[in-house]
Design a protein around this motif. Structure first.
Motif, PDB file in Angstrom:
ATOM      1  N   ASP A  21      57.335  68.216  48.181  1.00 47.30           N
ATOM      2  CA  ASP A  21      58.042  67.015  48.646  1.00 47.30           C
ATOM      3  C   ASP A  21      59.029  66.520  47.574  1.00 47.30           C
ATOM      4  O   ASP A  21      59.073  67.043  46.457  1.00 47.30           O
ATOM      5  N   ILE A  22      59.778  65.485  47.988  1.00 46.81           N
ATOM      6  CA  ILE A  22      60.759  64.875  47.079  1.00 46.81           C
ATOM      7  C   ILE A  22      60.216  63.505  46.662  1.00 46.81           C
ATOM      8  O   ILE A  22      59.657  62.782  47.478  1.00 46.81           O
ATOM      9  N   HIS A  23      60.365  63.173  45.376  1.00 42.93           N
ATOM     10  CA  HIS A  23      59.969  61.825  44.920  1.00 42.93           C
ATOM     11  C   HIS A  23      61.041  61.285  43.987  1.00 42.93           C
ATOM     12  O   HIS A  23      61.980  62.009  43.623  1.00 42.93           O
ATOM     13  N   ASP A  24      60.877  60.033  43.620  1.00 43.89           N
ATOM     14  CA  ASP A  24      61.829  59.413  42.691  1.00 43.89           C
ATOM     15  C   ASP A  24      61.149  59.082  41.372  1.00 43.89           C
ATOM     16  O   ASP A  24      59.985  58.678  41.356  1.00 43.89           O
ATOM     17  N   VAL A  25      61.887  59.247  40.292  1.00 48.25           N
ATOM     18  CA  VAL A  25      61.403  58.797  38.983  1.00 48.25           C
ATOM     19  C   VAL A  25      62.291  57.634  38.563  1.00 48.25           C
ATOM     20  O   VAL A  25      63.529  57.750  38.574  1.00 48.25           O
TER      21      VAL A  25
END
Ligand SMILES: Cc1cn([C@H]2C[C@H](O)[C@@H](COP(=O)(O)OP(=O)(O)OP(=O)(O)O)O2)c(=O)[nH]c1=O
Length: 210
Positions: A101-105
């Motif tokens: 999946d894609i996540h944000d930092v």
């Protein structure tokens, strides 16, 4: 003439500053990182601010001009803020969530600029800059074995989201959008830009005092 104080105990933040050839000192902050805030950008800004302020307080009697920098990093995925994992199960749970999946930092940065009276009577005082930077990270689908082996490497424990892009987890990163150094915890390009806007070139600060 400024002295840079990095209000952090993070070896990564220190390494990035060193890599950029900037002179600085580190003074880790001992703040309680327990702020209830569900918006990740507000959370990291608030945490970076308490870190910078706490360390700034220890330099209250300092006569030199100071730049005090605090930072905080979290991972944000499906409405959940992920900090450092508490234990092995927590690390496995975080990595299961991030897998495929894609996540944000998000890294929040708080910079306190303290100008001393003796240097320039017109501009003495304190100014602060607070901002956050987001980098989008795409992780490949991980097998149970890949996750468990990675957790057993010991790398996840002091990292937000239970991984280190700069470490062994790098092999599982498909793509990022944004600043790589922001994922490692220190968006140095933006920090440089923000200080340039205030007339300070941190590249010129070589050995603690420029
Ligand atoms: C996502 C990610 C995080 N991290 C690290 C950066 C931060 O050090 C850490 C998040 O914790 P932070 O609470 O931001 O920082 P820290 O406790 O390590 O240091 P200090 O508060 O003294 O400044 O996660 C990586 O090193 N690589 C990564 O890929």
């Amino acid at each position: 003439m400024y002295r840079i104080i990095l209000a952090s105990g993070s070896p990564r933040r220190k390494e990035i500053m060193n890599q950029m050839g900037i002179g600085f000192e580190t003074v880790p902050s001992y703040v309680n990182e327990d702020i209830k805030e569900s918006d990740p950008s507000k959370l990291v800004e608030a945490l970076a601010s308490v870190k910078a302020k706490e360390v700034a307080g220890r330099f209250a009697d300092e006569r030199e001009n100071l730049i005090i920098i605090g930072a905080d990093t979290v991972v944000y995925h499906k409405g959940q803020v992920l900090g450092k994992p508490k234990d092995r199960d927590d690390a496995i749970r975080m990595l299961n969530g991030l897998s495929g999946d894609i996540h944000d930092v998000y890294t929040g940065v708080a910079i306190i600029i303290r100008r001393n009276k003796s240097d320039n009577a017109d501009i003495n005082g304190e100014e602060s800059i607070v901002f956050n930077v987001r980098t989008r990270v795409s992780v490949k689908l991980l097998s149970k074995e890949e996750i468990e082996d990675y957790v057993d490497s010991g790398e996840p424990y002091d990292k937000a989201g239970a991984y280190a892009i700069q470490g062994e987890f790098g092999i599982y990163i498909k793509e990022i959008q944004g600043d790589y150094y922001n994922v490692v915890g220190f968006p140095i390009a933006r920090i440089y830009e923000e200080l340039l806007k205030k007339g300070i070139n941190i590249k010129k600060i070589k050995k603690g005092i420029a």
